[in-house]
Design an enzyme around this catalytic site. Structure first.
Site, PDB file in Angstrom:
ATOM      1  N   TYR A  36       0.818  -1.211   0.000  1.00  0.00           N
ATOM      2  CA  TYR A  36       0.000   0.000   0.000  1.00  0.00           C
ATOM      3  C   TYR A  36       0.858   1.271   0.000  1.00  0.00           C
ATOM      4  CZ  TYR A  36      -4.155  -2.854   1.023  1.00  0.00           C
ATOM      5  OH  TYR A  36      -5.169  -3.772   0.979  1.00  0.00           O
ATOM      6  N   LYS A  74       3.102 -15.355   1.897  1.00  0.00           N
ATOM      7  CA  LYS A  74       2.976 -16.062   0.619  1.00  0.00           C
ATOM      8  C   LYS A  74       4.409 -16.380   0.198  1.00  0.00           C
ATOM      9  CE  LYS A  74       0.394 -17.498  -2.816  1.00  0.00           C
ATOM     10  NZ  LYS A  74      -0.452 -18.694  -2.685  1.00  0.00           N
ATOM     11  N   ASP A  97      -3.515 -17.887   1.264  1.00  0.00           N
ATOM     12  CA  ASP A  97      -4.700 -18.518   0.667  1.00  0.00           C
ATOM     13  C   ASP A  97      -5.266 -19.579   1.607  1.00  0.00           C
ATOM     14  OD1 ASP A  97      -2.213 -19.620   0.124  1.00  0.00           O
ATOM     15  OD2 ASP A  97      -2.786 -20.486  -1.799  1.00  0.00           O
ATOM     16  N   ASP A 132      -5.534  -6.563   5.703  1.00  0.00           N
ATOM     17  CA  ASP A 132      -6.728  -5.814   5.317  1.00  0.00           C
ATOM     18  C   ASP A 132      -7.842  -6.790   4.942  1.00  0.00           C
ATOM     19  OD1 ASP A 132      -8.404  -3.823   4.470  1.00  0.00           O
ATOM     20  OD2 ASP A 132      -7.227  -3.225   2.727  1.00  0.00           O
ATOM     21  N   ASP A 140     -11.229  -8.334   7.474  1.00  0.00           N
ATOM     22  CA  ASP A 140     -12.633  -8.141   7.112  1.00  0.00           C
ATOM     23  C   ASP A 140     -13.372  -9.481   7.094  1.00  0.00           C
ATOM     24  OD1 ASP A 140     -12.469  -5.424   6.925  1.00  0.00           O
ATOM     25  OD2 ASP A 140     -13.281  -5.300   4.899  1.00  0.00           O
TER      26      ASP A 140
END
Ligand code: NAD
Length: 360
Positions: free
Chosen positions: A141, A192, A224, A248, A252
């Site tokens: 980001y 990852k 994943d 992020d 959620d």
């Protein structure tokens, strides 16, 4: 000694929910003689309307002098079409990066009274208590270079940079280990590392830290698989630590396991434990001004603030207990309402929490 708290109501439902949280804060301030002082400031669209920018440098300077910040939410359709550089969300990024708030703590706690509100089966989620520790000021980001460029063949290409330095990984890793020590002593680091070099380093640094916390069990999981496990068997997790983008998304998903985003508080801390506290949800323009928003995530953010930045555990416990009492009483705002419970508005929910304080 006096402690200074900055109050940033923001936009949409922000002022409505912060007003209720402020009532609760005033009540514990008086009852427990906390000597808290409050400073109000504008952020987001509210600041754009007055100052032409989503957070002024003067507001940041005042925030630096505070011990903690309570934020509502920012944004709304009114400001969706203005120049990207001064959109309401820029105010959030500015305060996070200016104050070095790199550790985002997002608990996903399912209250037993709300088990029916979860999208998963009661046996999968009852007793759920996860803490997601998300790195907040680095990763893709913020990574440079970034942009949209035109290639030699005339086609456009979007690009971003995913990078983490060892020190950035180490400080968020330490936050996760420290938090786990206060909980069930398990950290799962999400990466990852089978594809991304930045997260190979992430894994190495986490492994290097682990021997310093022999009482905490460290495991690793690819992002994943973590997404899959969160909806398959979420109770296997205690503390999940991960980078900005994965955090992020996963936080959620974890939020929805608990039934409503209107119940979830969050904290963003700097290296000294000073922090900004806010509900996980946004400014909910679809229900703003109707008096029906759930104020509990913001009230629970106050509890986190007392606990993590001010060390006022007794007052924080009192707020958490009061929220438990109102849920036991069957009071629900529309977002967590199920048949058989009593629907209340934002202010009535605030009244009920105040009435339950120190009664539990
Ligand atoms: P949102 O979280 O505001 O709303 C999503 C849905 O949840 C809506 O239906 C809303 O009514 C409901 N909801 C949210 N909070 C609630 C509460 N306390 N009580 C009851 N229902 C609640 O997300 P969105 O609709 O994607 O975004 C709306 C605006 O908020 C956008 O401008 C977005 O940029 C902004 N936003 C701000 C923050 C922040 O300030 N930290 C975070 C996310 C989104």
């Amino acid at each position: 000694m006096t402690k200074k708290i900055m109050i940033l109501p923001g936009d949409g439902i922000g002022p409505e929910i912060v007003a209720q949280a402020r009532r609760v804060l005033d009540a514990v301030n008086t009852h427990d003689d906390l000597q808290l002082e409050f400073i109000g400031e504008l952020i987001g669209g509210a600041s754009i309307d007055v100052h032409g920018e989503p957070l002024t440098d003067a507001a940041v300077a005042r925030a630096r002098e505070c011990d903690a910040i309570l934020l509502g939410a920012v944004g709304g359709p009114k400001w969706d079409t203005i120049d990207r550089a001064i959109r309401p969300e820029r105010g959030l990024l500015k305060i996070r990066s200016s104050l070095g708030l790199y550790a985002n703590l997002r608990p996903a706690l399912l209250y037993p009274q709300l088990v029916e509100a979860s999208s998963l089966k009661p046996e999968v989620v009852s007793g759920l208590d996860i803490l997601i520790v998300r790195e907040l000021t680095g990763g893709i980001y913020f990574g440079e270079p970034r942009g949209i460029r035109t290639l030699e063949n005339g086609e456009r290409e979007g690009y971003n940079t995913y990078k983490y330095s060892e020190s950035e990984i180490e400080r968020i890793g330490r936050t996760a280990f420290e938090m786990a020590r206060k909980r069930s002593k398990k950290v799962c680091s999400v990466d990852k590392a089978n594809v991304l070099e930045a997260t190979i380093l992430w894994r190495e640094v986490m492994d290097r830290l682990a021997p310093e916390y022999p009482d905490v069990e460290l495991s690793h999981m690819y992002v994943d698989n973590a997404a899959m496990q969160l909806v398959r068997a979420p109770k296997q997790f205690d503390v999940l630590v991960t980078g900005n983008m994965f955090g992020d998304i996963l936080s959620d998903a974890a939020a929805m396991l608990t039934g409503s985003i209107g119940m979830l508080p969050s904290a963003s801390l700097d290296k000294d434990g000073r922090g900004m506290y806010e509900p996980c949800h946004g400014s909910a323009p679809d229900i703003a001004g109707q008096g029906i928003a759930n104020p509990l995530a913001t009230i629970l953010s106050v509890s986190m603030m007392l606990r993590y930045s001010l060390g006022l555990t007794k007052s924080a416990d009192a707020i958490d207990a009061a929220v438990g009492v109102v849920l036991d009483q069957g009071l629900r705002t529309a977002d967590i309402y199920t048949p058989g419970t009593t629907k209340v508005g934002t202010c009535e929910m605030g009244d009920a929490v105040l009435a339950a304080l120190y009664q539990a």
